[in-house]
Design an enzyme around this catalytic site. Structure first.
Site, mmCIF file in Angstrom:
data_model
loop_
_atom_site.group_PDB
_atom_site.id
_atom_site.type_symbol
_atom_site.label_atom_id
_atom_site.label_comp_id
_atom_site.label_asym_id
_atom_site.label_seq_id
_atom_site.Cartn_x
_atom_site.Cartn_y
_atom_site.Cartn_z
ATOM 1 C CE LYS A 54 3.834 -0.785 19.878
ATOM 2 N NZ LYS A 54 3.693 -0.744 18.415
ATOM 3 C CD GLN A 98 3.913 1.778 15.641
ATOM 4 O OE1 GLN A 98 4.414 1.245 16.626
ATOM 5 N NE2 GLN A 98 2.607 1.665 15.364
ATOM 6 C CG ASP A 121 4.695 -6.302 15.456
ATOM 7 O OD1 ASP A 121 4.014 -6.256 16.491
ATOM 8 O OD2 ASP A 121 4.991 -5.295 14.790
#
Ligand code: NDP
Length: 304
Positions: A54, A98, A121
């Protein structure tokens, strides 16, 4: 029939290049540099690999990118305080924590503290609600379903009136995928572990999205001739043919048999996976553009 292989890796590369160009334009025109913060707790090797990729993608996209690595035993309070700081930081437009988090930390407490407009997200209840209410232009949409939708639209164009079957009802993939397909005016069925006669349900689908987590569960004779098959699953299985102790990645769909019936199909690896990271970058750019009062870009229509 032999299916067209949908090359998610190439489409994701194209998308990241488009995002890099658009980020440059944004910086030149508004001085807003899209900024993403990735927070990782602990030393899980798979999580570290995801976070590293990422960060790499963010740099390629001309973003400001920061990573916060916290120890496994970090207190919930410290993590919440970091999220609070990132919420207030004007240089950060996207915050990603995460998952999974260690057991002593309340995952939803952390995710729900992220400001909805920085929730790249798309897991915050406000964003879930906006997507479900058909207000996609105000929501942050979860990356994997958003990427899967781009792949399906790439081969099928207009999805209106198509029968879509989504196998899996998770909050991360299945439910938002169904909401996106419904917003495209598909007739959507969500299947799950209690669904009766799953093969028969899948046989009615023009679009099949498999998000189950069971290696090669969906067989070729479940697939309607010409259907578009999007395989979200990522499963590691033993591969003794590659040598002792070797493994390989497979999807939730039995690719070889499904490819004989389908019109188009995503491979694993190289299908949905690369799109997920590209859509994370797209969401970050969207958040940065919205902070500058600009409209969203229609990424699907900007690809070559
Ligand atoms: P979850 O485990 O959260 O959900 C799996 C879903 O599949 C559940 O709804 C479950 O039903 C359903 N299911 C389980 N067994 C069956 C069965 N035998 N028949 C029908 N349905 C079944 O998984 P996720 O949604 O998080 O992930 C799904 C897959 O996608 C995984 O392989 C994961 O690794 C992959 N993934 C890939 C990403 C990418 O970037 N490509 C990103 C995220 C996930 P029930 O609700 O009834 O239990």
């Amino acid at each position: 029939m032999t299916a067209t292989r949908i090359d998610g890796k190439a489409i994701a590369t194209d998308l990241r290049a488009t995002i890099a160009i658009e980020a440059e334009k944004l910086i030149k025109e508004t001085n807003v540099v899209p900024g993403i913060a990735v927070v990782i707790v602990g030393e899980d090797p798979a999580s570290k690999v995801y976070v590293a990729s990422k960060g790499k993608a963010a740099k390629e996209c001309n973003f400001h990118s920061v990573q916060h690595t916290l120890a496994d035993d970090v207190t919930e309070e410290t993590l919440l305080s970091l999220i609070g700081d990132l919420n207030d930081d004007p240089a950060i437009h996207g915050i990603l924590v995460q998952l999974p988090l260690p057991d002593h930390i309340n995952e939803s407490k952390v995710l729900n503290l992220i400001r909805p407009d920085k929730d790249v997200d798309g897991f915050h209840p406000i964003n879930v609600g906006l997507l479900t209410a058909g207000e996609r232009d105000k929501a942050m949409v979860p990356c994997t379903p958003a990427g899967s939708l781009i792949l399906a639209k790439r081969v099928l164009g207009n999805l209106s009136g198509k029968n879509a079957v989504v196998i899996g009802r998770s909050n991360i993939v299945g439910k938002p995928m169904a909401a996106l397909l419904l917003a495209e005016s598909c007739t959507v069925t969500i299947a799950h572990s209690r669904t009766k006669d799953l093969p028969d349900v899948v046989r009615g689908a023009d679009i099949v999205v498999a998000a189950v987590g069971r290696p090669q569960m969906v067989k070729g004779d479940w697939i309607k001739d010409g259907a578009c098959v999007i395989d979200v699953g990522i499963n590691r299985i033993d591969a003794p043919e590659r040598g002792e102790g070797k493994t390989r990645l497979v999807g939730d769909v039995d690719y070889d048999s499904a490819a004989e019936r389908a019109g188009s199909i995503t491979p694993v690896p190289g299908g949905v996976g690369p799109m997920t990271i590209a859509l994370l970058m797209a969401n970050t750019l969207t958040a940065a553009r919205r902070s500058a009062g600009l409209d969203d870009l229609d990424y699907a229509s900007m690809l070559s």
